[in-house]
Design an enzyme around this catalytic site. Structure first.
Site, PDB file in Angstrom:
ATOM      1  N   SER A 291      -9.542  -5.211   3.165  1.00 49.48           N
ATOM      2  CA  SER A 291     -10.370  -5.044   4.363  1.00 49.48           C
ATOM      3  C   SER A 291     -10.257  -6.291   5.224  1.00 49.48           C
ATOM      4  CB  SER A 291     -11.843  -4.836   4.008  1.00 49.48           C
ATOM      5  OG  SER A 291     -12.034  -3.723   3.170  1.00 49.48           O
ATOM      6  N   LEU A 296      -5.243  -2.290  10.067  1.00 42.49           N
ATOM      7  CA  LEU A 296      -3.857  -2.716  10.280  1.00 42.49           C
ATOM      8  C   LEU A 296      -3.081  -2.677   8.974  1.00 42.49           C
ATOM      9  CD1 LEU A 296      -3.308  -5.928   9.223  1.00 42.49           C
ATOM     10  CD2 LEU A 296      -4.955  -6.332  11.054  1.00 42.49           C
ATOM     11  N   TYR A 358      -2.545  -2.733   3.132  1.00 43.68           N
ATOM     12  CA  TYR A 358      -3.254  -1.678   3.871  1.00 43.68           C
ATOM     13  C   TYR A 358      -4.658  -2.215   4.130  1.00 43.68           C
ATOM     14  CZ  TYR A 358      -4.907   3.320   4.329  1.00 43.68           C
ATOM     15  OH  TYR A 358      -5.438   4.521   4.743  1.00 43.68           O
ATOM     16  N   GLU A 359      -4.916  -2.651   5.349  1.00 42.41           N
ATOM     17  CA  GLU A 359      -6.190  -3.271   5.716  1.00 42.41           C
ATOM     18  C   GLU A 359      -7.055  -2.284   6.499  1.00 42.41           C
ATOM     19  OE1 GLU A 359      -7.235  -6.383   5.078  1.00 42.41           O
ATOM     20  OE2 GLU A 359      -5.481  -7.700   4.872  1.00 42.41           O
ATOM     21  N   VAL A 360      -8.323  -2.195   6.139  1.00 39.67           N
ATOM     22  CA  VAL A 360      -9.270  -1.318   6.829  1.00 39.67           C
ATOM     23  C   VAL A 360     -10.366  -2.181   7.442  1.00 39.67           C
ATOM     24  CG1 VAL A 360     -10.849   0.639   6.586  1.00 39.67           C
ATOM     25  CG2 VAL A 360      -8.785   0.511   5.161  1.00 39.67           C
TER      26      VAL A 360
END
Length: 393
Positions: A291, A296, A358-360
């Protein structure tokens, strides 16, 4: 400097029952919580850091929020507590950040309903204040997804045919659990990692939905299960999650700076499994769920991306950009920094495979995050053959 001195005292346990009056006034209760005749605050559940609690008045409190080790990279100022308050005036809580600034909108839950709280911020961002209603509830920086939440997710995935395994143990002797999906004879391996950093809850929400869809796809098409093996490690840092850490494990180390070093039992446990299995099941892709402040994907730099990797990236994420409702994302290239210790760099350097972070976004809509993760997983499975067909074949 004064805040740094206080932080050192808290981190080493040197802080007793008082704080310099120039910072706060009033008695400070023990680290387990504090209480007045009207209100009690506790930190007695998984995910709650042992913050120091200052009693400012019968219905007003200040919590001192500090990290578990020296000021970390990308501070994630986590807090979580529960309270019980008799009927009467609202309760006022101040969060004083001894390191870093306010980042997370407080999440309030009484077990049946949940909502975000309005916050008043100080001009320097070092104090956040909010008001709580009477009753019993829990307040936290993000939703509390504890070790049991992850265990239930593994149980659900296992019920469809996966195998639950224990890779090793943490410093606190918690199991580092994983799930394997697909056939034991599958020659290609996909590695999915999550929760290296405890507060990164939105990434865990995305990972759950992503794996949910992978499990469904494998059940829908047995041929996929014959071709691909998955190693899913949804909770790499169980001690950090249970203890309410900002970033580190029980050993005080940022696990996403330990790949290649493997000084910590959690990362070493994953490495041991790979050493024993990566010949029979050749790694082809790694995704590490995190996160940050926006949605992105961190991918390899251009000079590190060969034609096959670029084709995979274009066909997978390139085809989804701008098409996920409520989940706009960017793709950011990051050149490998040898020895940096991130999972992304280590997997790419070691196995010469696409390895992505995998960034949220911290406050990304959870429903949109889940829907997007399912579509991202669908497209991933459709595109996976491009990554799997390496020059080694």
């Amino acid at each position: 400097m004064r805040h740094l001195i206080i932080w050192v005292a808290l981190a080493t346990g040197a802080c007793s029952t008082s704080v310099p009056p120039s910072v706060h006034s009033g008695p400070v209760a023990a680290a387990s919580g504090c209480a007045t005749p009207a209100v009690r605050i506790d930190f007695d559940f998984e995910g709650a850091a042992l913050s120091r609690c200052v009693i400012n008045g019968e219905r007003e409190f200040t919590l001192l929020v500090a990290p578990e080790h020296a000021p970390p990279i990308n501070p994630s100022p986590w807090y979580a507590f529960r309270y019980e308050a008799g009927q009467g005036a609202p309760i006022t809580v101040h969060l004083d950040y001894l390191v870093g600034d306010h980042r997370y909108i407080p999440k309030w839950s009484d077990g049946s309903t949940s909502r975000q709280l309005a916050v008043e911020l100080s001009q320097d961002g070092k104090r956040a204040s909010f008001v709580l209603p009477a009753g019993s509830a829990r307040v936290s920086a993000q939703e509390v997804l504890d070790t049991r939440w992850h265990g239930r997710a593994i149980d659900r995935w296992k019920s469809t045919g996966g195998e639950r395994i224990v890779l090793g143990q943490s410093h606190d002797k918690r199991p580092v659990e994983a799930l394997t999906l697909g056939s034991a004879s599958a020659e290609r391996l996909v590695v999915l990692l999550g929760r290296q950093h405890p507060p990164e809850v939105s990434g865990a929400v995305a990972m759950e939905a992503f794996v949910d869809r992978i499990v469904e796809r494998l059940a829908e098409d047995p041929g996929l299960a014959e071709r691909y093996r998955f190693l899913v490690v949804p909770l790499v840092n169980p001690d950090g999650v249970a203890r309410g850490h900002w970033r580190a494990n029980r050993g005080g180390q940022d696990l996403n700076r330990d790949w290649g070093i493997f000084s910590q039992p959690e990362t070493a446990a994953v490495k041991t499994w790979l050493d024993a299995n990566a010949t029979a099941h050749r790694p082809v892709v790694m995704i590490d769920f995190h996160s940050t402040r926006s949605n992105l994907f961190y991918v390899q730099g251009e000079e590190e991306t060969d034609a096959r990797e670029q084709a995979f990236l274009d066909s997978w994420l390139g085809q989804l950009a701008g098409k996920l409702e409520g989940f706009e994302f960017t793709i950011e290239r990051r050149n490998a920094n040898p020895g940096s210790g991130t999972s992304k760099n280590w997997f790419h350097e070691t196995f010469d495979i696409p390895a992505y972070t995998y960034e949220v976004g911290d406050e990304s809509d959870r429903s949109a995050t889940q829907s997007a993760a399912r579509r991202i997983a669908d497209r991933f499975m459709e595109t996976l053959p491009i990554a799997a067909n390496s020059p080694q074949d």
